[in-house]
Design a protein around this motif. Structure first.
Motif, PDB file in Angstrom:
ATOM      1  N   GLN A 177       0.824  -1.215   0.000  1.00  0.00           N
ATOM      2  CA  GLN A 177       0.000   0.000   0.000  1.00  0.00           C
ATOM      3  C   GLN A 177       0.855   1.261   0.000  1.00  0.00           C
ATOM      4  O   GLN A 177       0.528   2.238  -0.698  1.00  0.00           O
ATOM      5  N   PHE A 178       1.943   1.257   0.747  1.00  0.00           N
ATOM      6  CA  PHE A 178       2.835   2.420   0.726  1.00  0.00           C
ATOM      7  C   PHE A 178       3.428   2.608  -0.664  1.00  0.00           C
ATOM      8  O   PHE A 178       3.536   3.739  -1.167  1.00  0.00           O
ATOM      9  N   LYS A 179       3.802   1.508  -1.300  1.00  0.00           N
ATOM     10  CA  LYS A 179       4.363   1.596  -2.656  1.00  0.00           C
ATOM     11  C   LYS A 179       3.326   2.140  -3.634  1.00  0.00           C
ATOM     12  O   LYS A 179       3.663   2.934  -4.521  1.00  0.00           O
ATOM     13  N   THR A 180       2.068   1.736  -3.471  1.00  0.00           N
ATOM     14  CA  THR A 180       0.996   2.232  -4.341  1.00  0.00           C
ATOM     15  C   THR A 180       0.829   3.742  -4.196  1.00  0.00           C
ATOM     16  O   THR A 180       0.505   4.437  -5.167  1.00  0.00           O
ATOM     17  N   GLU A 181       1.065   4.241  -2.987  1.00  0.00           N
ATOM     18  CA  GLU A 181       0.960   5.690  -2.748  1.00  0.00           C
ATOM     19  C   GLU A 181       2.221   6.442  -3.162  1.00  0.00           C
ATOM     20  O   GLU A 181       2.319   7.643  -2.955  1.00  0.00           O
ATOM     21  N   GLY A 182       3.186   5.732  -3.718  1.00  0.00           N
ATOM     22  CA  GLY A 182       4.411   6.379  -4.161  1.00  0.00           C
ATOM     23  C   GLY A 182       5.435   6.578  -3.066  1.00  0.00           C
ATOM     24  O   GLY A 182       6.391   7.347  -3.245  1.00  0.00           O
ATOM     25  N   LEU A 183       5.264   5.896  -1.936  1.00  0.00           N
ATOM     26  CA  LEU A 183       6.198   6.011  -0.821  1.00  0.00           C
ATOM     27  C   LEU A 183       7.089   4.764  -0.779  1.00  0.00           C
ATOM     28  O   LEU A 183       6.624   3.651  -1.000  1.00  0.00           O
ATOM     29  N   LYS A 184       8.364   4.956  -0.491  1.00  0.00           N
ATOM     30  CA  LYS A 184       9.295   3.835  -0.416  1.00  0.00           C
ATOM     31  C   LYS A 184       9.495   3.426   1.041  1.00  0.00           C
ATOM     32  O   LYS A 184      10.042   4.195   1.832  1.00  0.00           O
ATOM     33  N   PRO A 185       9.046   2.225   1.414  1.00  0.00           N
ATOM     34  CA  PRO A 185       9.250   1.775   2.789  1.00  0.00           C
ATOM     35  C   PRO A 185      10.619   1.115   2.979  1.00  0.00           C
ATOM     36  O   PRO A 185      11.200   0.584   2.038  1.00  0.00           O
ATOM     37  N   ALA A 186      11.113   1.186   4.193  1.00  0.00           N
ATOM     38  CA  ALA A 186      12.267   0.400   4.619  1.00  0.00           C
ATOM     39  C   ALA A 186      11.802  -0.494   5.761  1.00  0.00           C
ATOM     40  O   ALA A 186      10.807  -0.194   6.427  1.00  0.00           O
ATOM     41  N   VAL A 228       9.324   5.765   4.724  1.00  0.00           N
ATOM     42  CA  VAL A 228       8.656   5.300   5.932  1.00  0.00           C
ATOM     43  C   VAL A 228       9.342   4.018   6.392  1.00  0.00           C
ATOM     44  O   VAL A 228       9.825   3.233   5.575  1.00  0.00           O
ATOM     45  N   LEU A 229       9.429   3.822   7.709  1.00  0.00           N
ATOM     46  CA  LEU A 229      10.118   2.661   8.264  1.00  0.00           C
ATOM     47  C   LEU A 229       9.124   1.763   9.005  1.00  0.00           C
ATOM     48  O   LEU A 229       8.351   2.229   9.846  1.00  0.00           O
ATOM     49  N   LEU A 230       9.158   0.465   8.677  1.00  0.00           N
ATOM     50  CA  LEU A 230       8.327  -0.538   9.340  1.00  0.00           C
ATOM     51  C   LEU A 230       9.245  -1.482  10.099  1.00  0.00           C
ATOM     52  O   LEU A 230      10.164  -2.056   9.518  1.00  0.00           O
ATOM     53  N   ILE A 231       8.999  -1.640  11.393  1.00  0.00           N
ATOM     54  CA  ILE A 231       9.813  -2.516  12.227  1.00  0.00           C
ATOM     55  C   ILE A 231       8.941  -3.658  12.720  1.00  0.00           C
ATOM     56  O   ILE A 231       7.965  -3.445  13.431  1.00  0.00           O
ATOM     57  N   GLU A 232       9.290  -4.885  12.326  1.00  0.00           N
ATOM     58  CA  GLU A 232       8.562  -6.056  12.805  1.00  0.00           C
ATOM     59  C   GLU A 232       9.369  -6.721  13.915  1.00  0.00           C
ATOM     60  O   GLU A 232      10.470  -7.213  13.701  1.00  0.00           O
TER      61      GLU A 232
END
Length: 301
Positions: free
Chosen positions: A25-34, A87-91
């Motif tokens: 979803q972030f990629k669809t909005e044009g945002l690059k997640p890490a 944007v950063l996602l931490i699992e």
């Protein structure tokens, strides 16, 4: 400022599925997640869910809070200095206390560069119904992960009746009445629900529940030397004690060229065909896994 979301939840709750949905979803909005992924075992099986091209850092063998904030800060520093992302996602591992993990992120070193949006806890609704079967220590961790969330994903509702869904939702809401609850199957939530999150630490007492302290959770790597019969393997899985919470890896099956991707959580199994020759090994996570007799009686590393 880069927004940071911390994904929490007990072993097998659906955190990696949530991570995959959010990345898309972030990629669809044009945002690059890490992504920073934390594994309890020695092998980074879950990291294979992250697409190529996504900046990824891995922390193996232990939760963020136990590995040490210094190592976490080093991973963050490498991401900020060496990668471009929005944007950063931490699992976190399922054995991590979410507040301890969040504290590791909130370093003064990154105060002007990272915006901690909050903790998203994936709660396994099926496991909630049988929470009394958990050991006191693991049940406390299960509660703590829900108690300190800023957003709760009540997952696997497709496995419950309507009455059970209502009951579970009310009980979870009573444990944490400050966080919105989203009912899901397969951890699917729209990212618009994340936009208004704010990581204010709740004024609640934090009970320590970290692996290596009260918890006896541990991981075990098991390597297969010979293919196994699928029916016999599943029979072995059905007889596992309740203290085995999660298994994941690649199981070689008789009659098949390549090992199958195998996942186990709370009595449920999933097999997926693999088209590459992956190493035939699984990680087993639970209480007292060193005493577990594994099918075939093959010694583990």
């Amino acid at each position: 400022m880069k927004d940071v979301y911390l994904l929490s939840g007990f072993l097998g709750s659906g955190k990696t599925s949530l991570l995959s949905h959010l990345i898309e979803q972030f990629k669809t909005e044009g945002l690059k997640p890490a992504v920073i992924m934390n594994e309890l075992g020695k092998l980074a099986f879950d990291s294979r869910a992250v697409d190529d091209g996504i900046p990824l850092k891995e922390m193996l063998e232990g939760c963020i809070c136990c590995t040490g904030s210094e190592k976490m800060e080093a991973q963050l520093q490498m991401l900020l200095e060496g990668e471009e992302f929005d944007v950063l996602l931490i699992e976190t591992t399922g054995a991590a206390h979410p507040v301890e993990a969040m504290d590791a992120v909130l370093s003064p070193l990154f105060a002007s560069r990272l915006n901690m949006k909050g903790i998203i806890t994936v709660a396994d609704c099926k496991r909630w119904l049988d929470r009394d079967k958990m050991t006191p220590q693991t049940r406390m961790l299960f509660f703590e992960q829900i108690k300190h969330a800023h957003l709760i994903v009540a997952n696997k509702i497709d496995l419950l009746t309507d009455a059970e869904i209502l009951n579970v939702t009310m009980q979870i809401q009573a444990l944490n009445d400050e966080a919105p609850i989203i009912q899901t199957s397969n951890s699917k939530i729209p990212i618009k629900l994340l936009k208004n999150m704010e990581a204010t630490l709740h004024e609640k007492e934090v009970q320590e529940a970290a692996i290596g302290k009260q918890l006896s959770l541990s991981s075990r790597l098991h390597k297969f030397e010979e293919p196994v019969d699928q029916e016999a393997f599943e029979d072995w899985v059905r007889k596992l004690p309740d203290t085995i919470y999660r298994m994941k890896g690649y199981v070689p099956l008789k009659g098949h060229k390549n090992p199958f991707l195998f996942q186990y959580a709370y009595g449920m199994v999933q097999w997926l065909p693999e088209y590459m020759k992956m190493s035939p090994e699984i990680v087993i996570i639970g209480d007292q896994v060193d005493k577990l007799e594994i099918i075939g009686d093959v010694p583990n590393d």
